[in-house]
Design an enzyme around this catalytic site. Structure first.
Site, mmCIF file in Angstrom:
data_model
loop_
_atom_site.group_PDB
_atom_site.id
_atom_site.type_symbol
_atom_site.label_atom_id
_atom_site.label_comp_id
_atom_site.label_asym_id
_atom_site.label_seq_id
_atom_site.Cartn_x
_atom_site.Cartn_y
_atom_site.Cartn_z
ATOM 1 N N SER A 25 1.062 -0.939 0.255
ATOM 2 C CA SER A 25 -0.265 0.176 0.230
ATOM 3 C C SER A 25 0.876 1.597 -0.547
ATOM 4 O O SER A 25 0.301 2.391 -0.857
ATOM 5 C CB SER A 25 -1.093 -0.065 1.398
ATOM 6 O OG SER A 25 -0.522 -0.789 2.031
ATOM 7 N N THR A 26 2.097 1.364 1.241
ATOM 8 C CA THR A 26 3.090 2.454 0.787
ATOM 9 C C THR A 26 3.547 2.326 0.320
ATOM 10 O O THR A 26 4.756 1.386 0.602
ATOM 11 C CB THR A 26 2.609 3.028 2.177
ATOM 12 O OG1 THR A 26 3.133 2.174 2.646
ATOM 13 C CG2 THR A 26 1.241 3.423 2.750
#
Ligand SMILES: [Zn+2]
Length: 699
Positions: A25-26
């Protein structure tokens, strides 16, 4: 699960490709959580074990660094869905597949499509066929739990953050000019230059009372303002740059400069098309506001005063900026105008002229932000009028044509239906007739046949009657549709608009609403004239050109015709005489007043008209002094001779000062002692015949 893996995978699946979807996700996860990435790639081995050749395994890793909370902006996920829906995927591989989409809607949609295209799903736990109820139930649960997990995680985080914030202990990076000291309390930035810069913003605002003026003050003095670059890589680094309007507002609105701790000043919402929308929350609704928590640059009282001032300024200038519903105020195109120079939306400013509010369409956003002159400002009165005329003109023929076309089409369709129904009635009549004739022909003794034929005839007659009634009913209904009333309504559509538009009773708000129904937007450019590109709803466009309306000073200018008349009159008349002539002709000055010699003088000087004195001098006329010298007499003698008609002179002003015509080759002379009155020596008409005598006298 593994045991039936091979049963689920069929040759049909193997014919198609396998898709491995990889996501972190990041960006931070991408770097730190390499283990997970490794596990994701290890899934590829599973696919190979199930029978997919390595070169048929497509890896989708476009979404590394994208959050799974929504499918929007996730190019990779969208591609995956596309491939699946096109039936190109035999199997989709993902680590904890439910994390493919951390949003139930996206997840269930993917499951649905997989089921339809007979695509398998594989994660670390096993292989699923979404077309099977049990597998689907399990996958659905996994998705729901994954979303719940995210929710719980967020809620816990938020709860922790909130309770810390309520105690004022939440570590929020303070704005520029404030820093945490080693003990963890917020203090003024020890960097004096930074402190001074922040102080200067507040001082300038205190002095000028406007954010725009503050920006201008910084600009004119060439002062810079510090900011910290985004990201945590270099927390101590400062970048100095020009300060913008937005930045000044940020500083003025931030309560931390008043030593207060606030939390929940902004609210973030997801937009339907993806992305986030951040809105400012009014002060009363902030979740936490603790005044006097740490050092600040201004007092809390000054902070509140500043907010009040900013609010007033915003109401005075900032309104009507967005494309917005109609509000009071006469500006017809409020919220519909676009700047033809920079493309921004234009706003409306009103000013009062002749006791009526007059709109100006202005493009000021960039100018305000950068403390520069605004992009363009266009007087709105003429524009509104032109738009009104355009609409009235466009509405009539267009609307009529459309209405008539629709009407024509309805008419032809109804006529066709009418013919069909009429044919039905004819057919029923024919059948009834046939039944009657059959009944007539039968031998009455043959009772059974006769009875049955009579029943048939009766039946046909009933059918005929029903058909006729139905036909009549439909005809009535059709007539209702195209009745006189309907027809007038259609025409009223076209004729009503101009009437409604021009009716002085119609409020501005209604007129604006009508414009909004008909127009998309209007792009304005001001150069030597005003160009308006009008875009109608539905795509039609029209370009209008308007001359620029005269400025206030241009409006007060003297009519050019008056100036020309004055130019002519000056050859023969003095100012006072010109005043009389102009007023008699009913002319008036630029400001609408009757002429006076003062006004005439001003106009003469302004337009560079030659004075009467100069005009006469050009014609070779002499002053009294020059004449006296020429004739060798005193000036009073010249005056006397003029009065007696020996010399011709013309007044060049209203003080009776004159210029003299050249006396010619035969000027009057002094003839002392000579008998005869001066008046007898008149140089005017009778003089010519006496010329010989005069010469003799002289001798
Ligand atoms: Zn502009």
């Amino acid at each position: 699960m593994i045991s039936d893996s091979y049963q689920k995978v069929t040759a049909g699946h193997l014919k198609r490709d396998a898709y491995l979807y990889i996501r972190q996700s990041t960006i931070r996860q991408v770097f730190e959580n390499t283990e997970s990435t490794k596990r994701q790639y290890a899934l590829r081995e599973r696919a190979v074990a199930l029978g997919w050749p390595t070169d048929r395994i497509v890896v989708i890793d476009a979404d590394l660094g994208q959050s799974g909370a929504s499918a929007a902006d996730r190019e990779g996920f969208q591609r995956l869905v596309t491939e699946v829906s096109m039936g190109r995927a035999g199997i989709v591989l993902g680590l904890e597949v439910s994390r493919l989409a951390r949003n139930s809607t996206d997840w269930h949609r993917l499951l649905e499509i997989c089921a339809l295209t007979n695509t398998l799903i594989l994660d670390e736990d096993g292989i699923y066929d979404p077309a099977h109820f049990n597998d689907r139930l399990l996958l659905g649960l996994k998705g729901t739990m994954s979303e719940a997990e995210l929710h719980v995680l967020r809620a816990r985080l938020r709860g922790g953050i909130l309770s810390k914030a309520r105690r004022g202990e939440l570590h929020v990076p303070p704005p520029i000019g404030l820093v945490y000291d080693p003990k963890g309390t917020v203090v003024l930035d020890p960097d004096q230059q930074v402190q001074e810069s922040v102080r200067l913003v507040f001082e300038t605002f205190r002095r000028t009372g406007s954010a725009t003026a503050t920006v201008k003050a910084f600009r004119t003095q060439g002062l810079l303002f510090p900011r910290r670059p985004r990201g945590e890589a270099h927390p101590d680094e400062l970048v100095w740059g020009d300060i913008g309007h937005n930045r000044v507002l940020q500083v003025l609105h931030n309560p931390r400069y008043a030593g207060a701790f606030a939390f929940g000043r902004h609210r973030t919402r997801k937009k339907p098309e993806g992305g986030l929308r951040v809105t400012r929350v009014p002060q009363g609704e902030w979740e936490v506001l603790l005044p006097a928590v740490h050092a600040g640059y201004i007092s809390w009282e000054e902070y509140e005063t500043n907010q009040g001032r900013l609010r007033e300024c915003a109401q005075a200038h900032g309104g009507e900026r967005r494309k917005s519903p109609p509000r009071e105020g006469p500006a017809l195109l409020q919220g519909l105008t676009l700047c033809g120079i920079c493309g921004n939306r234009m706003t409306v400013r009103y000013h009062v002229r002749e006791q009526k509010p007059q709109p100006n369409y202005v493009c000021q956003r960039y100018g305000i932000e950068h403390g520069e002159p605004i992009c363009q400002s266009i007087p709105g009165g003429g524009i509104d009028q032109a738009i009104g005329e355009l609409l009235v003109e466009a509405m009539t023929p267009v609307a009529l044509e459309v209405a008539l076309n629709v009407q024509g089409e309805l008419q032809s369709r109804l006529e066709e239906a009418d013919r069909l129904r009429q044919a039905q009635v004819e057919r029923a009549r024919y059948e009834a007739d046939l039944a009657r004739r059959r009944y007539m022909r039968v031998d009455p003794a043959h009772r059974l046949v006769a009875d049955s034929l009579e029943a048939d005839w009766n039946h046909k007659l009933r059918a005929l009657e029903e058909a006729q009634q139905e036909y009549e009913r439909q005809r009535q209904a059709d007539r209702g549709l195209l009745g006189e009333e309907e027809r007038t309504k259609v025409f009223a559509l076209a004729t009503d608009f101009p009437r409604l538009w021009n009716n002085p009773e119609t409020p501005d708000r209604e007129r604006k609403r009508m414009v909004r129904l008909l127009l998309d937007d209007v792009t304005l450019v001001r150069n030597r004239e005003i160009t308006m590109h009008v875009r109608f709803k539905g795509g039609a466009t029209k370009t209008l050109r308007l001359p620029l309306p005269p400025n206030a000073w241009q409006k007060r200018l003297t009519n050019s015709q008056v100036v020309e008349e004055m130019r002519e009159l000056l050859a023969e008349h003095t100012d006072q005489e010109i005043v009389a002539v102009l007023n008699e002709r009913g002319l008036s000055s630029g400001t609408g007043k009757p002429f006076t010699s003062c006004i005439v003088g001003k106009i003469r000087r302004k337009y560079g008209l030659k004075s009467r004195y100069d005009l006469l001098r050009e014609r070779g006329m002499l002053t009294v002094g020059e004449m006296a010298q020429l004739l060798g007499v005193s000036t009073s003698c010249v005056a006397i001779w003029r009065a007696r008609g020996l010399l011709n002179a013309h007044a060049y002003n209203d003080k009776n000062e004159r210029l003299y015509e050249h006396p010619g080759e035969d000027p009057p002379r002094k003839m002392q002692g000579l008998k005869g009155k001066l008046c007898d020596r008149r140089r005017l008409a009778p003089l010519v015949s006496n010329r010989a005598d005069e010469v003799q006298c002289e001798a």
